[in-house]
Design an enzyme around this catalytic site. Structure first.
Site, PDB file in Angstrom:
ATOM      1  N   HIS A   1       1.794  -8.944  -6.850  1.00  0.00           N
ATOM      2  CA  HIS A   1       0.550  -8.206  -6.682  1.00  0.00           C
ATOM      3  C   HIS A   1       0.796  -7.025  -5.729  1.00  0.00           C
ATOM      4  O   HIS A   1       0.926  -7.214  -4.513  1.00  0.00           O
ATOM      5  CB  HIS A   1      -0.459  -9.183  -6.069  1.00  0.00           C
ATOM      6  CG  HIS A   1      -1.860  -8.690  -6.030  1.00  0.00           C
ATOM      7  ND1 HIS A   1      -2.591  -8.443  -7.164  1.00  0.00           N
ATOM      8  CD2 HIS A   1      -2.687  -8.413  -4.983  1.00  0.00           C
ATOM      9  CE1 HIS A   1      -3.807  -8.045  -6.815  1.00  0.00           C
ATOM     10  NE2 HIS A   1      -3.884  -8.007  -5.506  1.00  0.00           N
TER      11      HIS A   1
ATOM     12  N   SER B   1      -6.799  -4.192  -7.541  1.00  0.00           N
ATOM     13  CA  SER B   1      -7.321  -5.485  -7.107  1.00  0.00           C
ATOM     14  C   SER B   1      -8.841  -5.440  -6.941  1.00  0.00           C
ATOM     15  O   SER B   1      -9.539  -5.090  -7.881  1.00  0.00           O
ATOM     16  CB  SER B   1      -6.599  -5.899  -5.827  1.00  0.00           C
ATOM     17  OG  SER B   1      -6.498  -7.296  -5.805  1.00  0.00           O
TER      18      SER B   1
END
Ligand code: GCU
Length: 435
Positions: free
Chosen positions: A406, A265
């Protein structure tokens, strides 16, 4: 309303929307057609040789990203010192040697102190290829090993999407945080596969908040602020990875020619920028890095530049704000960032439900970097179409999209270990679909 009436209204509504709407396929086509060519110099000259790439285009692109996005960073300071403050040759039940190194980029008396936690596989007699990573929640959170020093750097204490950090009080981590993030880090598997594992806490280098770049590492370089190309937070994290590399090059148990840098990320944005800048990183992994990482801005899906700059004003430099709401007009784009890693292996990974990071856009950047990889004599990316979920492709560029959200899953690490094996232990022919 009757069913025919509903259909009529739906049809009219759809027709009215149509002129402004692009189908998913058209969005991709449009992005590919308008993406600036990484193999054309700013003056319009086509790059046709590896030498031209190395001597002219690569430096030109690096400068574009420094000037307009990630900011400028200082050289390695003369005052930089480190101290190995811990060694346990029987860590993790005897499987590993643990070392902890305090890095003092600005000298011992001037802060910051950045702790590098390193595990080396005891079954490997020579120097081990090593994964170097940044973590979100402190070195003590990646493992429950009680020997790991708990950071004293500022730690966010608000609710976390990533881990339950109820053990944070007044911005300080406590023993209750040990191992809270361990599920994302299969350290024992990595060691069993013959790799070393090294990690640092992002907040030891620079706090992840907008403090006008005045704390931790930034406090040491005020001359890099007050300018459009200022030293940023992602810039500082990437710079910290290079300082870790300075140390790793001196550790005889580490094969410093085989260091893979991994980040998830915002830290995946960071691993790409670190890999672009510092050619000592032999392999680069961008895990769900999204906007400001692997995602192609001009695809126009997911988080955009305006959001990045308003929610996280410290990540990128002042000059980047000029591109707010101009994602499709960018004179450069993120496939050029990936190109800067060429010819070194790079792996881009997405999660199917991670729409904020735009999985298709992440793939597109990998695909549009392929011509640079091929010019430099590598197999590049073995496919041109977005592969189905759970069908990793591995050439010099690797890519997978896995089902789910995610996050960092065991499946992801399995692909990275396979990719590293291929490149560090004798690459074989490119594979598609994990075969
Ligand atoms: C937010 C942000 C992303 C970032 C992510 C993360 O979602 O919008 O750009 O990648 O945080 O770092 O987890």
């Amino acid at each position: 309303m009757s069913t025919p009436g509903l259909i009529f209204f739906a049809a009219v509504g759809f027709a009215m929307l149509l002129p402004g709407m692009l189908t998913a396929a058209a969005l991709v086509e449009d992005a590919v057609a308008t993406a600036p060519d990484p193999l054309v110099l700013g003056d319009g000259t086509r790059v046709t040789t590896p030498e031209q790439w190395r001597e002219r285009r690569r430096p030109e692109l690096l400068e574009i990203f420094r000037q307009n996005m990630y900011g400028r960073a200082p050289a390695r300071p003369a005052a930089f010192v480190w101290e190995v403050f811990d060694e346990d040759t029987h860590a993790l039940g005897g499987k590993a040697t643990r070392r902890q190194v305090a890095l003092y980029p600005n000298g011992r008396d001037h802060g910051p102190r950045v702790d590098l936690l390193l595990y080396l596989p005891n079954q490997v007699t020579g120097p081990a290829p090593t994964f170097l990573t940044l973590n979100f929640w402190g070195n003590h959170a990646v493992t429950a090993d009680p020997g790991v020093r708990i950071t004293t750097s500022w730690m966010e204490s608000s609710a976390k999407p990533y881990a339950d950090l109820s053990g944070v009080t007044n911005g300080q981590a406590t023993a209750a945080c040990r191992g809270v993030n361990a599920r994302q880090w299969p350290i024992e598997t990595i060691l069993a596969r013959g790799y070393g594992f090294a990690t640092m806490y992002r907040g030891d280098i620079a706090p992840d908040k907008f403090d006008h770049w005045t704390n931790a590492l930034h406090a040491a370089f005020p001359e890099f602020q007050g300018r459009g190309d200022n030293f940023t937070t992602i810039g500082a994290w990437a710079w910290g990875l290079s300082r870790a590399m300075d140390y790793l090059q001196t550790d005889r148990r580490v094969d410093a020619r085989k260091v893979a840098v991994f980040g998830w990320s915002r830290l995946g944005k960071t691993s790409l920028w670190a890999g672009a800048n510092d050619e000592r990183f032999a392999l680069v992994i961008s895990h769900e890095s999204g906007a400001g990482g692997a995602k192609l801005f001009r695809h126009g899906v997911g988080e955009n530049i305006e959001r990045l700059n308003s929610v996280f004003p410290h990540w990128f430099c002042g000059n980047f704000r000029q591109f707010n709401n101009r994602d499709k007009e960018m004179p450069f784009d993120q496939h050029m960032l990936i190109s800067l890693i060429a010819p070194r292996p790079v792996y881009v990974a997405s999660a199917a439900e991670d729409l904020h990071a735009d999985p298709t856009g992440e793939f597109l950047s990998a695909r549009l970097a392929d011509p640079v990889y091929r010019l430099l004599g590598t197999p590049g990316l073995p496919v041109t179409e977005w592969p189905p979920v759970s069908h990793p492709v591995m050439g010099q560029i690797g890519y997978h999209v896995r089902p789910g959200k995610h996050d960092v899953e065991t499946y992801d690490w399995e692909q990275y270990l396979t990719f590293a094996d291929r490149h560090f232990h004798g690459a074989t022919a490119p594979t598609v679909g994990g075969k």
